[in-house]
Design a protein around this motif. Structure first.
Motif: not given
Length: 342
Positions: A313-342
């Motif tokens: 979210k602080g870098s590459s995820g934000q970049a992909l979120q923005n790229a989705n908007l630039l290319l008129d793709i659903e903003e969440t595409e490729g980014l809805m993976m759950a966090p890693l735990f533990p």
């Protein structure tokens, strides 16, 4: 539709994170990977955790044919990005992850980064890439300037509060803990395990951290007058994550209500129940940001805490979120993976 993607600086941490995210993207295919220092090597040899992917080998940037590329991610060091992006085709959509186009005023860039701006024409067209607050401008842009990871974390905690006028603008203290991957992949003595582990330390003390340029720019624009936060970052012996603790004057319940309303429709910003504090362990490896509000024992004061993954979210995820908007793709595409735990 499938869009062809190039990544410059693919041998760094943010480049590898972009590849990890795009691997699960339905509308993007990586066609070129630039990495001058490791040109000629396979991604499997540079990043063995990506060996299962069918990826092109790393090449020099001069070897990339951009005529068939729809969008380019630039994950290069500051100063280098200005020189490279100025030479790219003028019709190419670009998401820059460096600091080179974040500050709208070239004089501010020179103040915080120590060298004159070398791509003034590109700076004129750059849009600040904090997605949730510049969404429509990003959709219409050609060049998007990604935020600093520390700057993004602090802004998610504070922007709605400044805009709504529910906190004292002259009494903002931001105490931030950041993981070591935020310093990049280059070898540095102070980041060796023996130097860093079993302790943490403050750095850029007294207001010298470069991300203060973004805080000054964004918070002052929101308030319509100069706003300067007191900000101290700390380096912690963890691989990923940022935790920003903000001390503010204002009614804690009103602060929580303001954040809850501001982020109600945002897919990646989670405002926790009142009184709960977030942890970096709960957002690791994801594009989510968790924000919590707690009342202080001193009446009229509150603590706002935000946590995000600096590489996602602080870098590459934000970049992909923005790229989705630039290319008129659903903003969440490729980014809805759950966090890693533990």
């Amino acid at each position: 539709m499938i869009y062809n993607i190039a990544i410059l600086g693919a041998s760094g941490y943010t480049g590898a994170e972009l590849i990890r995210l795009i691997a699960n993207h339905s509308h993007m295919k990586i066609k070129a990977l630039g990495g001058n220092s490791k040109a000629g090597q396979s991604m499997a040899s540079v990043f063995p955790h990506l060996r299962h992917l069918d990826l092109p080998d790393l090449v020099t940037m001069e070897e990339i044919d951009f005529s068939g590329i729809d969008l380019c991610f630039c994950a290069l060091p500051h100063k280098t990005s200005q020189e490279v992006i100025a030479a790219l085709p003028k019709n190419l959509k670009i998401v820059d992850l460096s600091a080179d186009f974040r500050l709208r005023n070239p004089a501010d860039y020179e103040k915080w980064y120590g060298n004159a701006h070398a791509a003034l024409a590109q700076q004129e067209e750059a849009v600040y890439g904090l997605t949730e607050f510049y969404r429509e401008e990003i959709r219409a842009a050609r060049l998007v300037a990604g935020t600093g990871c520390n700057a993004a974390t602090g802004q998610y905690a504070l922007r709605p509060l400044i805009a709504a006028g529910v906190i004292d603008l002259d009494e903002i203290i931001l105490d931030l803990k950041c993981a070591v991957s935020g310093a990049g992949r280059a070898l540095k003595e102070n980041l060796l395990h023996a130097e860093l582990s079993e302790g943490y330390h403050a750095y850029a003390v007294g207001g010298t951290h470069r991300h203060l340029g973004e805080f000054d720019q964004e918070f002052s624009a929101l308030a319509g007058r100069p706003v300067q936060v007191q900000f101290t970052p700390h380096l912690v012996p963890a691989n990923r994550g940022i935790l920003a603790t903000c001390y503010v004057k204002g009614d804690a319940q009103a602060i929580h209500d303001t954040l809850k309303t501001a982020y109600a429709a945002e897919p990646f910003i989670e405002v926790l129940p009142f009184g709960e504090a977030p942890s970096t362990r709960h957002i690791r490896g994801s594009n989510f940001c968790h924000v919590g509000v707690c009342a202080d024992r001193i009446s009229g004061r509150a603590i706002v805490i935000a946590a995000l993954d600096n590489l996602t979210k602080g870098s590459s995820g934000q970049a992909l979120q923005n790229a989705n908007l630039l290319l008129d793709i659903e903003e969440t595409e490729g980014l809805m993976m759950a966090p890693l735990f533990p």
